[in-house]
Design an enzyme around this catalytic site. Sequence first.
Site, PDB file in Angstrom:
ATOM      1  CE1 TYR A   1     -18.650 -63.092 -34.354  1.00 43.82           C
ATOM      2  CE2 TYR A   1     -18.806 -61.510 -32.558  1.00 43.82           C
ATOM      3  CZ  TYR A   1     -18.043 -62.341 -33.361  1.00 43.82           C
ATOM      4  OH  TYR A   1     -16.674 -62.416 -33.167  1.00 43.82           O
TER       5      TYR A   1
ATOM      6  CE  LYS B   1     -17.258 -65.677 -32.160  1.00 40.60           C
ATOM      7  NZ  LYS B   1     -16.160 -66.623 -32.468  1.00 40.60           N
TER       8      LYS B   1
ATOM      9  CB  SER C   1     -16.294 -62.797 -28.961  1.00 36.83           C
ATOM     10  OG  SER C   1     -16.491 -61.397 -28.999  1.00 36.83           O
TER      11      SER C   1
HETATM   12  N1  LIG Z   1     -11.494 -59.318 -34.988  1.00 32.93           N
HETATM   13  C1  LIG Z   1     -12.136 -59.142 -33.837  1.00 32.93           C
HETATM   14  O1  LIG Z   1     -12.285 -58.013 -33.348  1.00 32.93           O
HETATM   15  C2  LIG Z   1     -12.661 -60.342 -33.102  1.00 32.93           C
HETATM   16  C3  LIG Z   1     -13.100 -60.163 -31.778  1.00 32.93           C
HETATM   17  C4  LIG Z   1     -13.580 -61.264 -31.078  1.00 32.93           C
HETATM   18  C5  LIG Z   1     -13.604 -62.503 -31.672  1.00 32.93           C
HETATM   19  N2  LIG Z   1     -13.173 -62.659 -32.966  1.00 32.93           N
HETATM   20  C6  LIG Z   1     -13.202 -64.022 -33.528  1.00 32.93           C
HETATM   21  O2  LIG Z   1     -11.909 -64.340 -33.997  1.00 32.93           O
HETATM   22  C7  LIG Z   1     -12.027 -65.410 -34.953  1.00 32.93           C
HETATM   23  C8  LIG Z   1     -11.181 -65.086 -36.158  1.00 32.93           C
HETATM   24  O3  LIG Z   1     -11.715 -63.970 -36.840  1.00 32.93           O
HETATM   25  P1  LIG Z   1     -10.810 -62.762 -37.341  1.00 32.93           P
HETATM   26  O4  LIG Z   1     -11.225 -61.560 -36.615  1.00 32.93           O
HETATM   27  O5  LIG Z   1      -9.403 -63.148 -37.353  1.00 32.93           O
HETATM   28  O6  LIG Z   1     -11.380 -62.580 -38.839  1.00 32.93           O
HETATM   29  P2  LIG Z   1     -10.723 -62.893 -40.264  1.00 32.93           P
HETATM   30  O7  LIG Z   1     -11.826 -62.740 -41.248  1.00 32.93           O
HETATM   31  O8  LIG Z   1      -9.479 -62.090 -40.453  1.00 32.93           O
HETATM   32  O9  LIG Z   1     -10.302 -64.425 -40.155  1.00 32.93           O
HETATM   33  C9  LIG Z   1     -11.267 -65.456 -40.150  1.00 32.93           C
HETATM   34  C10 LIG Z   1     -10.731 -66.615 -40.956  1.00 32.93           C
HETATM   35  O10 LIG Z   1     -11.695 -67.676 -40.931  1.00 32.93           O
HETATM   36  C11 LIG Z   1     -11.819 -68.195 -42.241  1.00 32.93           C
HETATM   37  N3  LIG Z   1     -13.136 -68.826 -42.409  1.00 32.93           N
HETATM   38  C12 LIG Z   1     -14.337 -68.216 -42.551  1.00 32.93           C
HETATM   39  N4  LIG Z   1     -15.298 -69.122 -42.707  1.00 32.93           N
HETATM   40  C13 LIG Z   1     -14.706 -70.337 -42.634  1.00 32.93           C
HETATM   41  C14 LIG Z   1     -15.190 -71.666 -42.691  1.00 32.93           C
HETATM   42  N5  LIG Z   1     -16.492 -71.951 -42.866  1.00 32.93           N
HETATM   43  N6  LIG Z   1     -14.307 -72.690 -42.563  1.00 32.93           N
HETATM   44  C15 LIG Z   1     -12.972 -72.434 -42.409  1.00 32.93           C
HETATM   45  N7  LIG Z   1     -12.461 -71.198 -42.346  1.00 32.93           N
HETATM   46  C16 LIG Z   1     -13.329 -70.157 -42.448  1.00 32.93           C
HETATM   47  C17 LIG Z   1     -11.598 -67.010 -43.162  1.00 32.93           C
HETATM   48  O11 LIG Z   1     -11.221 -67.423 -44.468  1.00 32.93           O
HETATM   49  C18 LIG Z   1     -10.511 -66.236 -42.425  1.00 32.93           C
HETATM   50  O12 LIG Z   1      -9.217 -66.630 -42.838  1.00 32.93           O
HETATM   51  C19 LIG Z   1     -13.517 -65.533 -35.239  1.00 32.93           C
HETATM   52  O13 LIG Z   1     -14.027 -66.649 -34.523  1.00 32.93           O
HETATM   53  C20 LIG Z   1     -14.092 -64.247 -34.722  1.00 32.93           C
HETATM   54  O14 LIG Z   1     -15.443 -64.384 -34.379  1.00 32.93           O
HETATM   55  C21 LIG Z   1     -12.709 -61.605 -33.690  1.00 32.93           C
END
Ligand SMILES: NC(=O)c1ccc[n+]([C@@H]2O[C@H](COP(=O)([O-])OP(=O)(O)OC[C@H]3O[C@@H](n4cnc5c(N)ncnc54)[C@H](O)[C@@H]3O)[C@@H](O)[C@H]2O)c1
Length: 283
Positions: free
Chosen positions: A156, A160, A142
């Site tokens: 969080y 990260k 992130s």
């Molecule tokens: N959305 C943002 O702004 C953002 C920014 C930086 C980093 N991220 C990172 O991106 C990654 C994806 O998140 P996202 O934003 O797409 O959110 P999201 O909730 O849309 O997708 C996350 C997915 O992970 C799955 N998941 C959750 N716990 C799990 C587990 N224990 N085992 C297997 N699958 C699991 C969920 O079912 C979901 O499909 C994460 O690592 C998040 O920290 C997101």
Amino acid sequence: MDLEGRRAVVTGAGSGIGRGIALTLARHGVHVMVADVETDKAEAVVREAAANGVNARSFAIDVSDPKQVAELADHAWRELGGIDILCNNAGVCASAAALEITDGDFDWQFSVNVKGVFNGMREFVSRFVEQGTPAHVVNTGSHHSIGAPTKGVAAYVGTKHAVLGLTEAFRTEYGDRIDFSVLCPGIINTGIWDAGRNRPAEFGGRFEGSEFSKQALNSFGMRPERVGELVSNGIRNRDFFIWTHPQDIELIEKRYNECREAIERQWPNGPDEEHQMTPNDVT
Ligand SMILES: NC(=O)c1ccc[n+]([C@@H]2O[C@H](COP(=O)([O-])OP(=O)(O)OC[C@H]3O[C@@H](n4cnc5c(N)ncnc54)[C@H](O)[C@@H]3O)[C@@H](O)[C@H]2O)c1
């Protein structure tokens, strides 16, 4: 690495960034294993990915469990005939002021975001080394991997930073044989505002996401498919860092400048005579 005909496992691929990565890779001719704890969503992504003529499969998994990750690897190698790309993307977030973070939320975020990434690397990197063909690991960090840009997400941020550290440490040991990337997204329009839908009972159970966070992601967030393109380019170009928001250079410079100024102020004459060694001299 060229993408056409490669085989990838993407965790957390049922929605959001993982879905964007899986579908973009499929568009570039990559066979994909869509792994997620939410099986209905994973199967829907499989149908979309398969429309590109690639082999697409789903796997139900909780990435925090090393046994399930080993089963995922067995399944992926069996179903796709080998794996070349691993995207450790599954992640969760729970907001609270730093002093209000519960043990459950601390442990839950570290179990998915950090242990999940470690489980994936330990299981797949050993198989990649044995396979002996080009391979690439992309871990989703992130912009919180290189700073603390917002309040209310201290645990969080810790997870990260750990993702960046783990990825870099694995690269130090295995980077001569395998490529590693850390994806550092800024704000992306995904379902992470509602991550509490997947919090297991042992960590406190399901909780509702905030409407405010949902609106913020909807208004300012980048499309996950765009992130998928950036990841595809990062794999092709063998980039270690993959950025989605160039303005994050400010976070990087802030930390770098703070470190440099502290060292120059605290050590105006450089290192002591007897402490001249660098880490490279001792490893
Ligand atoms: N959305 C943002 O702004 C953002 C920014 C930086 C980093 N991220 C990172 O991106 C990654 C994806 O998140 P996202 O934003 O797409 O959110 P999201 O909730 O849309 O997708 C996350 C997915 O992970 C799955 N998941 C959750 N716990 C799990 C587990 N224990 N085992 C297997 N699958 C699991 C969920 O079912 C979901 O499909 C994460 O690592 C998040 O920290 C997101």
